[in-house]
Enzyme design. Structure first.
Site, mmCIF file in Angstrom:
data_model
loop_
_atom_site.group_PDB
_atom_site.id
_atom_site.type_symbol
_atom_site.label_atom_id
_atom_site.label_comp_id
_atom_site.label_asym_id
_atom_site.label_seq_id
_atom_site.Cartn_x
_atom_site.Cartn_y
_atom_site.Cartn_z
ATOM 1 N N CYS A 140 40.544 45.353 54.309
ATOM 2 C CA CYS A 140 39.240 44.912 53.810
ATOM 3 C C CYS A 140 38.810 45.490 52.468
ATOM 4 C CB CYS A 140 38.165 45.221 54.845
ATOM 5 S SG CYS A 140 37.940 47.005 55.129
ATOM 6 N N LYS A 190 34.936 40.784 49.982
ATOM 7 C CA LYS A 190 35.010 39.680 50.933
ATOM 8 C C LYS A 190 34.258 40.026 52.218
ATOM 9 C CE LYS A 190 39.517 38.224 49.092
ATOM 10 N NZ LYS A 190 39.695 39.365 48.165
ATOM 11 N N CYS A 221 46.394 37.636 46.306
ATOM 12 C CA CYS A 221 46.088 37.415 44.885
ATOM 13 C C CYS A 221 47.408 37.345 44.119
ATOM 14 C CB CYS A 221 45.172 38.500 44.331
ATOM 15 S SG CYS A 221 45.760 40.192 44.531
#
Length: 442
Positions: free
Chosen positions: A250, A255, A373
């Site tokens: 996380c 997010k 990503c």
């Protein structure tokens, strides 16, 4: 000591740490014992952005490589070339001030070397550039240049260009507190120009980057800084009040906050294997006045998870796995230097392992959003497609959207006005027993 150094000498010492793998550029610049001013940061990011081009030019200009202990001098050479090529610094000042910076490094022997190399470059610039390879010209390492060309032959040039550009400052408006239109008005009243994003429903892109302290309501949680491509993660899971949700891997928590802004009544667990990075998540949530259970654990090692996280207990899982970060090079240009081709196999193995572990905790009928990503297929669609081939209760839940490039599974965003991200949504089918129980309940 760093406070007394000029920006060029300071940048050279910071870059030396990156060259010698003592930390990423972001980590080095975050060290409070060597605080860098804006000019020093510009020098560091600029050299790393164009490193492979600048280094190839330097190799032509030097009769023999500098020793590892003189990486600070090498950094000054690269910095001198960067100023001559990419900054609005008069050529004479770029040369003379770079030469003077050698004195602060306590290596007076290098004055003549740097002066000669930079002036020689000025005389031979066109000839030197004619000798560069295609990868050198794009300032990419050969292995990554070739992989991107192979994966995206039609888009490679635009990927290279976007990756070498300066990233915009993009905001995520907290839609639970204020609308995007109303926050746009607040920005205008504060004298800041911005435009609505093209992807995220809550995205605004500033015309010019500013300190977060200048953003209206930042401390009150009205807005966060997050790239538009990353904001899609908060919009692709069908969250309902009362759902139990897992945000795996996380940190730093952008997010995590977005999920709670979209649906505050979920029960959110956020896992990361770094206690330090979890403090960043906690800080972000505190500013947003949001709550989640933060858990220090390895997302791929179920034995490290709390015992109350049983099989099938989450309705939704956001899985933002570790990756090469090849889609966010414009924000972290040292990725091109620090990441190696050999790293990809280990990352792919880790991604498969984490996906398999988290899948066991997804409830039948639940959805998992796989995110990276990265723009490399071996970290994205190949991982998910391989998982679907072997996991009988997993199905691809196509993302209906007009952004990115549709792949055999998932969608790929390539770097352009936003970062490069990959998204794939999977659904867990209900077992025969679950179906029978559902029929009885009906």
């Amino acid at each position: 000591m760093a406070q007394q150094l000029g920006s060029r000498a300071h940048a050279a010492l910071l870059l030396q740490q990156v060259f010698q793998h003592q930390g990423s550029l972001a980590t080095v610049l975050a060290d409070k014992s060597q605080i860098a001013d804006s000019e020093t940061r510009e020098f560091c990011y600029g050299v790393m952005r164009w490193y492979f081009q600048l280094q190839a030019l330097t190799e032509q200009l030097l009769s023999k490589p500098l020793r590892r202990k003189d990486d600070d001098v090498r950094a000054l050479l690269l910095l001198g070339l960067y100023q001559l090529l990419y900054m609005r610094v008069p050529a004479h000042a770029a040369v003379s001030e770079t030469v003077q910076a050698v004195g602060q490094l306590k290596k007076p022997w290098a004055r003549g070397l740097i002066n000669a190399v930079l002036r020689n470059f000025q005389r031979q610039q066109q000839h030197l550039f004619n000798s560069l390879t295609a990868a050198d010209l794009q300032a990419f390492p050969d292995w990554l240049f070739e992989r991107i060309q192979q994966a995206w032959p039609d888009q490679a040039d635009s990927v290279f260009s976007a990756s070498n550009s300066r990233p915009p400052m993009t905001l995520r408006v907290n839609s639970s507190l204020i609308s995007r239109a109303d926050y746009l008005r607040l920005l205008s009243e504060a004298g800041l120009s911005a435009r609505p994003g093209l992807l995220g429903q809550c995205a605004l892109t500033l015309e010019q980057a500013v300190e977060v302290s200048q953003l209206p309501g930042f401390d009150d949680g009205l807005v966060s800084v997050q790239d538009e491509a990353a904001q899609l993660a908060g919009e692709l899971l069908p969250l309902q009040p009362g759902d139990r949700v897992l945000d795996a891997c996380c940190a730093p928590g952008g997010k995590t906050g977005h999920l709670l802004e979209k649906q505050a009544e979920i029960k959110l667990d956020a896992i990361d294997n770094s206690a330090h990075r979890l403090t960043m998540v906690a800080s972000n949530l505190k500013r947003l006045s949001l709550n989640a259970r933060l858990i220090e654990a390895d997302a791929g090692d179920l034995s490290s998870w709390p015992t109350d996280i049983a099989d099938g207990c989450y309705q939704h899982i956001l899985l933002d796995v570790p990756c090469s970060a090849s889609g966010v090079i414009r924000r972290n240009p040292d990725i091109k230097y620090l990441r190696q081709s050999a790293d990809l196999a280990g990352l792919a193995a880790q991604q498969r392992h984490i996906l398999q572990a988290c899948w066991t905790r997804l409830a039948p009928g639940g959805s998992l959003l796989y995110v990276t990503c990265s723009i490399l297929p071996e970290e994205n669609e190949q991982i998910v497609a391989g998982f679907l081939e072997t996991q009988e209760d997993a199905t691809h839940d196509p993302i209906a959207a007009d952004w990115g490039v549709a792949r055999r599974v998932g969608r790929q965003l390539l770097p352009c006005a936003h970062d490069g991200f990959y998204y794939a949504r999977l659904r867990k089918s209900a077992s025969k027993m679950d179906s029978a129980l559902l029929k009885e309940a009906q």
